[in-house]
Write a protein that holds these residues in place. Structure first.
Motif, PDB file in Angstrom:
ATOM      1  N   SER A   1       5.552   6.707  15.026  1.00  0.00           N
ATOM      2  CA  SER A   1       5.951   7.645  13.982  1.00  0.00           C
ATOM      3  C   SER A   1       7.118   7.081  13.204  1.00  0.00           C
ATOM      4  O   SER A   1       7.962   6.360  13.759  1.00  0.00           O
ATOM      5  N   ALA A   2       7.155   7.419  11.911  1.00  0.00           N
ATOM      6  CA  ALA A   2       8.283   7.061  11.052  1.00  0.00           C
ATOM      7  C   ALA A   2       8.994   8.345  10.652  1.00  0.00           C
ATOM      8  O   ALA A   2       8.380   9.245  10.075  1.00  0.00           O
ATOM      9  N   PHE A   3      10.282   8.438  10.984  1.00  0.00           N
ATOM     10  CA  PHE A   3      11.100   9.602  10.650  1.00  0.00           C
ATOM     11  C   PHE A   3      12.002   9.214   9.475  1.00  0.00           C
ATOM     12  O   PHE A   3      12.738   8.229   9.554  1.00  0.00           O
ATOM     13  N   TYR A   4      11.962   9.978   8.411  1.00  0.00           N
ATOM     14  CA  TYR A   4      12.695   9.677   7.181  1.00  0.00           C
ATOM     15  C   TYR A   4      13.947  10.565   7.100  1.00  0.00           C
ATOM     16  O   TYR A   4      13.853  11.785   7.264  1.00  0.00           O
ATOM     17  N   TYR A   5      15.089   9.927   6.784  1.00  0.00           N
ATOM     18  CA  TYR A   5      16.366  10.655   6.742  1.00  0.00           C
ATOM     19  C   TYR A   5      17.097  10.410   5.422  1.00  0.00           C
ATOM     20  O   TYR A   5      16.936   9.357   4.781  1.00  0.00           O
ATOM     21  N   ARG A   6      17.905  11.387   5.034  1.00  0.00           N
ATOM     22  CA  ARG A   6      18.885  11.213   3.975  1.00  0.00           C
ATOM     23  C   ARG A   6      20.205  11.773   4.480  1.00  0.00           C
ATOM     24  O   ARG A   6      20.270  12.930   4.903  1.00  0.00           O
ATOM     25  N   ASP A   7      21.224  10.934   4.466  1.00  0.00           N
ATOM     26  CA  ASP A   7      22.540  11.331   4.994  1.00  0.00           C
ATOM     27  C   ASP A   7      22.430  11.871   6.413  1.00  0.00           C
ATOM     28  O   ASP A   7      23.109  12.839   6.794  1.00  0.00           O
ATOM     29  N   GLY A   8      21.551  11.257   7.202  1.00  0.00           N
ATOM     30  CA  GLY A   8      21.414  11.626   8.604  1.00  0.00           C
ATOM     31  C   GLY A   8      20.586  12.865   8.873  1.00  0.00           C
ATOM     32  O   GLY A   8      20.451  13.284  10.033  1.00  0.00           O
ATOM     33  N   ARG A   9      20.019  13.457   7.837  1.00  0.00           N
ATOM     34  CA  ARG A   9      19.236  14.688   8.011  1.00  0.00           C
ATOM     35  C   ARG A   9      17.762  14.398   7.761  1.00  0.00           C
ATOM     36  O   ARG A   9      17.387  13.737   6.794  1.00  0.00           O
ATOM     37  N   LEU A  10      16.897  14.954   8.606  1.00  0.00           N
ATOM     38  CA  LEU A  10      15.462  14.682   8.546  1.00  0.00           C
ATOM     39  C   LEU A  10      14.842  15.261   7.278  1.00  0.00           C
ATOM     40  O   LEU A  10      15.040  16.432   6.948  1.00  0.00           O
TER      41      LEU A  10
ATOM     42  N   LEU B   1       0.831  -1.191   0.000  1.00  0.00           N
ATOM     43  CA  LEU B   1       0.000   0.000   0.000  1.00  0.00           C
ATOM     44  C   LEU B   1       0.872   1.250   0.000  1.00  0.00           C
ATOM     45  O   LEU B   1       1.932   1.286   0.638  1.00  0.00           O
ATOM     46  N   LEU B   2       0.415   2.286  -0.707  1.00  0.00           N
ATOM     47  CA  LEU B   2       1.086   3.590  -0.697  1.00  0.00           C
ATOM     48  C   LEU B   2       2.585   3.454  -0.974  1.00  0.00           C
ATOM     49  O   LEU B   2       3.412   4.131  -0.359  1.00  0.00           O
ATOM     50  N   SER B   3       2.922   2.607  -1.927  1.00  0.00           N
ATOM     51  CA  SER B   3       4.334   2.273  -2.140  1.00  0.00           C
ATOM     52  C   SER B   3       5.168   3.462  -2.590  1.00  0.00           C
ATOM     53  O   SER B   3       6.385   3.495  -2.358  1.00  0.00           O
TER      54      SER B   3
ATOM     55  N   GLU C   1       7.709  -0.084   6.254  1.00  0.00           N
ATOM     56  CA  GLU C   1       7.199  -0.298   7.610  1.00  0.00           C
ATOM     57  C   GLU C   1       5.804   0.297   7.779  1.00  0.00           C
ATOM     58  O   GLU C   1       4.935  -0.282   8.440  1.00  0.00           O
ATOM     59  N   MET C   2       5.568   1.478   7.182  1.00  0.00           N
ATOM     60  CA  MET C   2       4.253   2.106   7.283  1.00  0.00           C
ATOM     61  C   MET C   2       3.239   1.351   6.425  1.00  0.00           C
ATOM     62  O   MET C   2       2.089   1.172   6.823  1.00  0.00           O
ATOM     63  N   SER C   3       3.671   0.889   5.240  1.00  0.00           N
ATOM     64  CA  SER C   3       2.778   0.093   4.396  1.00  0.00           C
ATOM     65  C   SER C   3       2.316  -1.161   5.125  1.00  0.00           C
ATOM     66  O   SER C   3       1.132  -1.513   5.103  1.00  0.00           O
ATOM     67  N   ALA C   4       3.277  -1.857   5.768  1.00  0.00           N
ATOM     68  CA  ALA C   4       2.945  -3.085   6.485  1.00  0.00           C
ATOM     69  C   ALA C   4       1.979  -2.801   7.625  1.00  0.00           C
ATOM     70  O   ALA C   4       1.008  -3.551   7.846  1.00  0.00           O
TER      71      ALA C   4
END
Length: 411
Positions: free
Chosen positions: A361-370, A184-186, A192-195
């Protein structure tokens, strides 16, 4: 003095009119909308309206008297079929042809034409009981079908599909969600949120079919009776709700020769490739408001409002750039999902809270930055992360991972 013509009576069109008046703009303002209703909120259509806790009047942004008070003319049940400018200069006036044969002159033009639901093209897609959800008329029709149907198949596991599924399940219907992707919502949320969403909807009684395509809608005497899947199985369905995305309305933009790329291309001032035209809302693609580079199309109330304010400022000669943080929400029954930021390009997800308790909550990061946060029934996490993102700050992932540690924003 000929004023501003706003083509489109949705969120962006109405907000632009309100903002123009708030900025001291005194010339005429006309909104042309294709529906028989004054501008209204669309998100509740898949939530409160279908649940019966909202109606036509409660969805309206403003009562009719308000438009009279601020001198905004709203033409309902009208469509603009053609637009011509009187000359090639940047300040050239223009004339719009309406579908009833009348004309409307303008000095400034804004396109807020939104989009239309992407249609199924499989056999049987025109049967009675196959419904879409974009307008009040769509919602009224869907409610009518639900009153006489027991089984519902939702095609598309996006936000609208999941919201509609929760609503139908709340009405006591047997509900199945069919999603072509493997989750879902891929394109929007982490695995993790899809599951979690899959399991949460299943716990509430909704059947989920992932990785299945639809090959036909089957019926009897013109009425839908089932949905045939790519594996050959047949799902009983008195009502079929289609939620497979939206396509921007680009006809006028293309007629005007504007640049398009999956939407009307605008800059950070909401200006199109023709300096005489601004655009806002679901019909546009714009520079990523978080990075300033690349183009994104954001289908949300927040973006429609903020981008409309920017468009109004450009018309009023008070320009400022669109750099507001994107945020969204989705109410799926008793599941409240709040989102801020954009997940594009993330390389790591940190969870906080307990998915099993339906508060995490799911926090999304790239190179350690939110980059973004998605919060389920955890409004405090959402507000803290949204504030940090708005201030171009981050929250260290180790603080998120330590459930006992306070979340602290840092540069």
């Amino acid at each position: 003095m000929t004023g501003t013509l706003i083509v489109g009576g949705g969120q962006a069109g109405a907000q632009a009119a309100f903002s123009l008046r708030a900025m001291g703009y005194t010339a005429d303002i006309t909104i042309v909308g294709s529906e028989p209703h004054l501008p209204y909120q669309r998100p509740p259509l898949s939530k409160a309206f279908l649940a019966g806790t909202a109606d036509h009047e409660t969805l309206q942004f403003r009562k009719p008297a308000y438009y009279d008070k601020i001198r905004v003319e709203v033409l309902c049940n009208q469509r603009v079929t053609d637009i011509e400018f009187d000359g090639g200069t940047a300040d050239a006036a223009g004339t719009a042809q309406l579908h009833d044969g009348t004309e409307k002159s303008f000095h400034h033009l804004m396109l807020a034409v939104g989009g239309r639901p992407r249609r199924l093209t499989v056999p049987g897609s025109d049967l009675t009981g196959v419904c879409y959800l974009r307008t009040i008329a769509d919602a009224v029709q869907l409610i009518s079908h639900l009153e006489h149907g027991a089984s519902v198949v939702v095609i598309g596991g996006g936000f609208v599909g999941l919201e509609a599924a929760a609503m139908a399940r709340g009405r006591g219907k047997t509900v199945t969600v069919v999603e072509l992707a493997e989750r879902l919502l891929s394109r929007t949320v982490a695995p993790e949120m899809s599951a979690f969403l899959t399991e949460a909807h299943q716990r509430r009684g909704t059947h989920i079919r992932l990785g299945d395509g639809v090959t036909a809608i089957e019926g009897n005497d013109g009425q839908a009776t089932g949905v045939r899947l790519s594996d050959g199985s047949l799902l009983p369905a008195d009502v079929v709700i289609v939620g497979v995305g939206m396509t921007p309305r680009l006809e006028l933009a293309e007629r005007l020769g504007l640049e398009t790329a999956g939407g009307i291309v605008v800059d950070s001032f909401a200006r199109t490739s023709d300096s005489r035209v601004v655009a806002a809302g679901d019909c546009t693609v714009m520079p990523n408001p978080m990075t300033g580079s690349g183009f994104v199309r954001l289908e949300s109330v927040q973006n429609a409002v903020d981008q409309a304010k920017v468009a109004a400022a450009s018309i009023a000669g008070q320009p400022f750039t669109h750099s507001a943080l994107p945020w969204f929400w989705s109410n799926q029954g008793d599941l409240k999902l709040q989102m801020a930021g954009l997940t594009e390009g993330y390389d790591h997800v940190e969870l906080r809270g307990e998915p099993a308790a339906e508060k995490f909550s799911a926090f999304y990061y790239r190179d350690g930055r939110l980059l973004a946060v998605h919060a389920v029934n955890r409004p405090q996490d959402y507000m803290l992360a949204r504030k940090a993102l708005s201030q171009r700050m981050t929250i260290p992932p180790d603080r998120v991972a330590d459930g006992a540690a306070a979340l602290v924003a840092v540069p």
